[in-house]
Design a protein around this motif. Sequence first.
Motif, PDB file in Angstrom:
ATOM      1  N   LEU A 192     -51.872  77.839 -41.536  1.00  0.00           N
ATOM      2  CA  LEU A 192     -53.025  78.393 -40.824  1.00  0.00           C
ATOM      3  C   LEU A 192     -52.535  79.111 -39.572  1.00  0.00           C
ATOM      4  O   LEU A 192     -51.771  78.537 -38.779  1.00  0.00           O
ATOM      5  CB  LEU A 192     -54.002  77.287 -40.441  1.00  0.00           C
ATOM      6  N   ALA A 193     -52.967  80.342 -39.413  1.00  0.00           N
ATOM      7  CA  ALA A 193     -52.581  81.149 -38.251  1.00  0.00           C
ATOM      8  C   ALA A 193     -53.775  81.286 -37.323  1.00  0.00           C
ATOM      9  O   ALA A 193     -54.821  81.814 -37.710  1.00  0.00           O
ATOM     10  CB  ALA A 193     -52.102  82.535 -38.697  1.00  0.00           C
ATOM     11  N   GLY A 194     -53.641  80.788 -36.110  1.00  0.00           N
ATOM     12  CA  GLY A 194     -54.739  80.850 -35.161  1.00  0.00           C
ATOM     13  C   GLY A 194     -55.098  82.280 -34.793  1.00  0.00           C
ATOM     14  O   GLY A 194     -54.226  83.070 -34.410  1.00  0.00           O
ATOM     15  N   TRP A 195     -56.379  82.602 -34.912  1.00  0.00           N
ATOM     16  CA  TRP A 195     -56.863  83.964 -34.658  1.00  0.00           C
ATOM     17  C   TRP A 195     -57.613  84.044 -33.329  1.00  0.00           C
ATOM     18  O   TRP A 195     -58.014  85.120 -32.904  1.00  0.00           O
ATOM     19  CB  TRP A 195     -57.776  84.399 -35.803  1.00  0.00           C
ATOM     20  N   GLY A 196     -57.804  82.905 -32.670  1.00  0.00           N
ATOM     21  CA  GLY A 196     -58.456  82.900 -31.379  1.00  0.00           C
ATOM     22  C   GLY A 196     -59.917  83.293 -31.449  1.00  0.00           C
ATOM     23  O   GLY A 196     -60.563  83.237 -32.499  1.00  0.00           O
ATOM     24  N   THR A 197     -60.460  83.678 -30.315  1.00  0.00           N
ATOM     25  CA  THR A 197     -61.834  84.146 -30.212  1.00  0.00           C
ATOM     26  C   THR A 197     -61.841  85.663 -30.069  1.00  0.00           C
ATOM     27  O   THR A 197     -60.794  86.292 -29.864  1.00  0.00           O
ATOM     28  CB  THR A 197     -62.526  83.536 -28.983  1.00  0.00           C
ATOM     29  N   GLU A 198     -63.020  86.246 -30.162  1.00  0.00           N
ATOM     30  CA  GLU A 198     -63.116  87.698 -29.977  1.00  0.00           C
ATOM     31  C   GLU A 198     -62.579  88.103 -28.614  1.00  0.00           C
ATOM     32  O   GLU A 198     -61.902  89.129 -28.469  1.00  0.00           O
ATOM     33  CB  GLU A 198     -64.569  88.147 -30.128  1.00  0.00           C
ATOM     34  N   GLY A 199     -62.844  87.294 -27.614  1.00  0.00           N
ATOM     35  CA  GLY A 199     -62.357  87.592 -26.271  1.00  0.00           C
ATOM     36  C   GLY A 199     -60.850  87.552 -26.171  1.00  0.00           C
ATOM     37  O   GLY A 199     -60.235  88.441 -25.579  1.00  0.00           O
ATOM     38  N   THR A 200     -60.212  86.516 -26.766  1.00  0.00           N
ATOM     39  CA  THR A 200     -58.751  86.431 -26.683  1.00  0.00           C
ATOM     40  C   THR A 200     -58.086  87.507 -27.523  1.00  0.00           C
ATOM     41  O   THR A 200     -57.001  87.985 -27.176  1.00  0.00           O
ATOM     42  CB  THR A 200     -58.253  85.051 -27.118  1.00  0.00           C
ATOM     43  N   ARG A 201     -58.731  87.907 -28.624  1.00  0.00           N
ATOM     44  CA  ARG A 201     -58.144  88.976 -29.444  1.00  0.00           C
ATOM     45  C   ARG A 201     -58.128  90.304 -28.702  1.00  0.00           C
ATOM     46  O   ARG A 201     -57.244  91.136 -28.929  1.00  0.00           O
ATOM     47  CB  ARG A 201     -58.885  89.097 -30.773  1.00  0.00           C
ATOM     48  N   ARG A 202     -59.089  90.519 -27.816  1.00  0.00           N
ATOM     49  CA  ARG A 202     -59.097  91.752 -27.039  1.00  0.00           C
ATOM     50  C   ARG A 202     -57.956  91.783 -26.026  1.00  0.00           C
ATOM     51  O   ARG A 202     -57.596  92.846 -25.518  1.00  0.00           O
ATOM     52  CB  ARG A 202     -60.431  91.918 -26.305  1.00  0.00           C
ATOM     53  N   ARG A 203     -57.400  90.621 -25.719  1.00  0.00           N
ATOM     54  CA  ARG A 203     -56.352  90.548 -24.703  1.00  0.00           C
ATOM     55  C   ARG A 203     -54.953  90.705 -25.289  1.00  0.00           C
ATOM     56  O   ARG A 203     -53.962  90.609 -24.557  1.00  0.00           O
ATOM     57  CB  ARG A 203     -56.445  89.214 -23.951  1.00  0.00           C
ATOM     58  N   ALA A 245     -47.418  84.494 -35.701  1.00  0.00           N
ATOM     59  CA  ALA A 245     -47.065  83.595 -36.793  1.00  0.00           C
ATOM     60  C   ALA A 245     -45.708  83.956 -37.368  1.00  0.00           C
ATOM     61  O   ALA A 245     -44.874  83.089 -37.653  1.00  0.00           O
ATOM     62  CB  ALA A 245     -48.139  83.638 -37.873  1.00  0.00           C
ATOM     63  N   ALA A 246     -45.472  85.252 -37.544  1.00  0.00           N
ATOM     64  CA  ALA A 246     -44.196  85.704 -38.112  1.00  0.00           C
ATOM     65  C   ALA A 246     -43.021  85.248 -37.264  1.00  0.00           C
ATOM     66  O   ALA A 246     -41.943  84.938 -37.783  1.00  0.00           O
ATOM     67  CB  ALA A 246     -44.197  87.223 -38.244  1.00  0.00           C
ATOM     68  N   ALA A 247     -43.221  85.208 -35.960  1.00  0.00           N
ATOM     69  CA  ALA A 247     -42.128  84.838 -35.058  1.00  0.00           C
ATOM     70  C   ALA A 247     -41.788  83.357 -35.108  1.00  0.00           C
ATOM     71  O   ALA A 247     -40.687  82.964 -34.724  1.00  0.00           O
ATOM     72  CB  ALA A 247     -42.484  85.243 -33.629  1.00  0.00           C
ATOM     73  N   SER A 248     -42.719  82.514 -35.589  1.00  0.00           N
ATOM     74  CA  SER A 248     -42.495  81.072 -35.537  1.00  0.00           C
ATOM     75  C   SER A 248     -42.283  80.424 -36.893  1.00  0.00           C
ATOM     76  O   SER A 248     -41.927  79.242 -36.959  1.00  0.00           O
ATOM     77  CB  SER A 248     -43.682  80.391 -34.841  1.00  0.00           C
ATOM     78  N   LEU A 249     -42.485  81.175 -37.983  1.00  0.00           N
ATOM     79  CA  LEU A 249     -42.373  80.579 -39.316  1.00  0.00           C
ATOM     80  C   LEU A 249     -40.946  80.619 -39.833  1.00  0.00           C
ATOM     81  O   LEU A 249     -40.153  81.509 -39.500  1.00  0.00           O
ATOM     82  CB  LEU A 249     -43.291  81.311 -40.291  1.00  0.00           C
ATOM     83  N   ALA A 250     -40.631  79.663 -40.679  1.00  0.00           N
ATOM     84  CA  ALA A 250     -39.314  79.609 -41.311  1.00  0.00           C
ATOM     85  C   ALA A 250     -39.183  80.736 -42.328  1.00  0.00           C
ATOM     86  O   ALA A 250     -40.183  81.266 -42.827  1.00  0.00           O
ATOM     87  CB  ALA A 250     -39.130  78.250 -41.998  1.00  0.00           C
ATOM     88  N   PRO A 251     -37.960  81.137 -42.661  1.00  0.00           N
ATOM     89  CA  PRO A 251     -37.779  82.163 -43.696  1.00  0.00           C
ATOM     90  C   PRO A 251     -38.453  81.743 -44.999  1.00  0.00           C
ATOM     91  O   PRO A 251     -38.518  80.562 -45.344  1.00  0.00           O
ATOM     92  CB  PRO A 251     -36.262  82.228 -43.848  1.00  0.00           C
ATOM     93  N   GLY A 252     -38.968  82.720 -45.702  1.00  0.00           N
ATOM     94  CA  GLY A 252     -39.674  82.481 -46.947  1.00  0.00           C
ATOM     95  C   GLY A 252     -40.648  83.598 -47.197  1.00  0.00           C
ATOM     96  O   GLY A 252     -40.682  84.594 -46.475  1.00  0.00           O
TER      97      GLY A 252
END
Length: 468
Positions: free
Chosen positions: A65-76, A84-91
Amino acid sequence: MPATFACPDAPGAIPLEPVEAEACAARLAALGPRAVAWAAANGFTGAAGSVLVLPDAEGGVARVLAGWGTEGTRRRGRFPLAAAAASLAPGVYRLETAPDAAPLTGAALEEACLGWLLAAYRFDRYKPSEREAPLLLPPEGLDTARLEIIAAGAALTQDLINTPASDMGPETLEGRFRALAEVHGAEVEVTAGDALLDANFPMIHAVGRAAAEAPRLLDLRWGREDAQKVTLVGKGVCFDTGGLNIKPGASMGLMKKDMGGAANVMGLAHMIMASGLDVRLRVLVPAVENAISASAFRPGDILTSRKGLTVEVNNTDAEGRLVLADALALASEEAPETLFCLATLTGAARVALGPDIPPFYSDDEVLAAEITAAAARTADPLWRMPFWAPYESLIEPGIADLDNAPSGGMAGSVTAALFLKRFTDVARFAHFDIYGWTPAAKPGRPKGGAMQAARALFSLLEARHGRA
């Protein structure tokens, strides 16, 4: 190597699901009590940039599950999936949405998937990358080839900027310019050294003549000859000591990025040519090093430009506008339909808007509106600034037609833009005062060289001209 998406038939792809903060509790409940407990133990609430890896019964990964935040945080922020890509293991991860959630579509889906590709960039020329990037399997219907072309253009730009001047002087930049042309079947002409004087590029010669590697003007042409002309001009100062007005050491540390304008127009040119846009493309890069030696140009010198305007040099550290002036004059001589200039030109732009928002200047209202719209839909922020006519007197020193460094320090980005405007007569002209650098890593934007304005301009040109 430029980042790519996973093959559609890649086995064992792990489901990757964006979850908005407002819908997080309901989605976890739908996944069952174990998911609720696991999320609570890991503090996962769907906050933007957070990731929850749900295990299966055998200890493997069942779902992410990748956190998408709120509409307000997405604007920031930008590129929410890149975190997510930066924290996930290879695969291999398959992007999907919950059964009762609206799927990602349109520009939001493109931004999410492009961000994943941009997050995969590694500059490993001098030190091998310690971690393999995960691969994404996007939903069907996405134009993955187009996004891979954009990511490749960004990687080219980042590689060029990140390479230090010891390995990216004018000669090497010419080599990379020729290699780009060869890939796409473009024509290249180079004028170098004293031949610049014979060809009437006196200010490019003056700025670069003190360096160990000769100054040069790189000139690329591509596309059918009767298509509408689009010309890109990029500042190619491979290193800037400041010349005889030498920079302090702290200000010189990032000057390998002073060819960021050249790097960005080359990345944009790759996107245009690889996509087959129906334009007659020309790319002009004055490639120099602003160095110090017995032949360096001096404060107080008066230079005569290609256009015939005389310029009093009041600061040798304002050299970018000098080399761009000759290139813009050349570009204007064939009256292109559209002319874009990209340059790491002034510190004033960064003081005004910071590193993330390059200002742009244009007197063409239609073009300015197109640029603003393209910047918004591509998550490539730009901010329009004025060619403020009352400031014209600030760049008129009296002893010559123009002053390259007005005293007082006011409106530095505006006066630099006004200076450049004097050398072009093209109606559809825009100048971009970019930074070309990401000071601290952010989702989809690794620390280091940065592509700025190029993705917005590619989208604009794509919408206006289409493919051949």
